[in-house]
Design a protein around this motif. Sequence first.
Motif, PDB file in Angstrom:
ATOM      1  N   PHE A  30      53.943  37.828  70.460  1.00  0.00           N
ATOM      2  CA  PHE A  30      54.023  37.640  68.818  1.00  0.00           C
ATOM      3  C   PHE A  30      53.139  36.481  69.140  1.00  0.00           C
ATOM      4  O   PHE A  30      52.736  35.577  68.763  1.00  0.00           O
ATOM      5  N   LEU A  31      54.321  36.125  69.257  1.00  0.00           N
ATOM      6  CA  LEU A  31      55.458  34.170  69.961  1.00  0.00           C
ATOM      7  C   LEU A  31      54.224  33.733  70.728  1.00  0.00           C
ATOM      8  O   LEU A  31      53.746  32.379  70.538  1.00  0.00           O
ATOM      9  N   LYS A  32      53.960  33.379  72.027  1.00  0.00           N
ATOM     10  CA  LYS A  32      53.009  33.421  73.278  1.00  0.00           C
ATOM     11  C   LYS A  32      51.911  33.157  72.807  1.00  0.00           C
ATOM     12  O   LYS A  32      51.076  32.439  72.560  1.00  0.00           O
ATOM     13  N   ARG A  33      51.629  34.041  71.488  1.00  0.00           N
ATOM     14  CA  ARG A  33      49.773  34.343  71.383  1.00  0.00           C
ATOM     15  C   ARG A  33      50.035  33.697  70.520  1.00  0.00           C
ATOM     16  O   ARG A  33      48.713  34.183  69.243  1.00  0.00           O
ATOM     17  N   GLY A  34      51.104  33.392  69.158  1.00  0.00           N
ATOM     18  CA  GLY A  34      50.611  31.999  68.246  1.00  0.00           C
ATOM     19  C   GLY A  34      51.041  33.200  67.073  1.00  0.00           C
ATOM     20  O   GLY A  34      50.518  32.988  66.028  1.00  0.00           O
ATOM     21  N   ILE A  35      50.512  34.631  66.555  1.00  0.00           N
ATOM     22  CA  ILE A  35      50.600  35.084  65.730  1.00  0.00           C
ATOM     23  C   ILE A  35      51.952  35.064  65.098  1.00  0.00           C
ATOM     24  O   ILE A  35      51.294  35.560  63.393  1.00  0.00           O
ATOM     25  N   ILE A  36      52.822  34.890  65.444  1.00  0.00           N
ATOM     26  CA  ILE A  36      54.067  34.944  64.508  1.00  0.00           C
ATOM     27  C   ILE A  36      54.233  33.951  64.727  1.00  0.00           C
ATOM     28  O   ILE A  36      54.789  33.273  65.771  1.00  0.00           O
ATOM     29  N   LYS A  37      54.578  31.974  64.022  1.00  0.00           N
ATOM     30  CA  LYS A  37      55.185  30.906  63.729  1.00  0.00           C
ATOM     31  C   LYS A  37      56.329  30.913  64.544  1.00  0.00           C
ATOM     32  O   LYS A  37      57.090  30.978  63.358  1.00  0.00           O
ATOM     33  N   ALA A  38      56.789  29.778  65.142  1.00  0.00           N
ATOM     34  CA  ALA A  38      58.397  29.649  65.165  1.00  0.00           C
ATOM     35  C   ALA A  38      58.769  28.751  65.542  1.00  0.00           C
ATOM     36  O   ALA A  38      57.177  27.608  65.912  1.00  0.00           O
ATOM     37  N   TYR A  39      60.049  27.858  65.091  1.00  0.00           N
ATOM     38  CA  TYR A  39      59.860  26.940  66.036  1.00  0.00           C
ATOM     39  C   TYR A  39      60.909  26.855  66.968  1.00  0.00           C
ATOM     40  O   TYR A  39      62.472  27.293  66.788  1.00  0.00           O
ATOM     41  N   LYS A  40      61.819  26.233  67.927  1.00  0.00           N
ATOM     42  CA  LYS A  40      62.479  26.036  68.691  1.00  0.00           C
ATOM     43  C   LYS A  40      63.260  25.078  68.474  1.00  0.00           C
ATOM     44  O   LYS A  40      63.450  23.703  68.433  1.00  0.00           O
ATOM     45  N   VAL A  41      65.068  26.103  68.416  1.00  0.00           N
ATOM     46  CA  VAL A  41      65.783  25.499  68.268  1.00  0.00           C
ATOM     47  C   VAL A  41      66.359  24.589  69.003  1.00  0.00           C
ATOM     48  O   VAL A  41      67.563  26.434  69.011  1.00  0.00           O
ATOM     49  N   GLY A  42      67.396  23.887  69.524  1.00  0.00           N
ATOM     50  CA  GLY A  42      67.933  23.798  71.473  1.00  0.00           C
ATOM     51  C   GLY A  42      66.889  24.693  72.161  1.00  0.00           C
ATOM     52  O   GLY A  42      65.885  25.267  72.662  1.00  0.00           O
TER      53      GLY A  42
END
Length: 82
Positions: A30-42
């Motif tokens: 999901f993260l890789k395909r952009g199905i769910i948007k996430a923000y990288k912190v560190g």
Amino acid sequence: ETTMINPEEVYTTKEAQDFLKISSSTMKRFLKRGIIKAYKVGKVYRIWGSEILKLVSPQLESKVYKAYDKFREKTRKTIEEW
């Protein structure tokens, strides 16, 4: 016990995974395909509650079914042309 997702709160990928009842490999997909948007912190990802809620919303579900129907119809036409 039902946990409510707060759209204004930030969750870990594990918390989102538990809420959505999906495996870690599905979460990664999901993260890789952009199905769910996430923000990288560190070195870790964080997900807004609103992003999790989008995945379980009726509007998204109807979009998925429309896309599926369109794909199915296109496949049917392709097979008929053979």
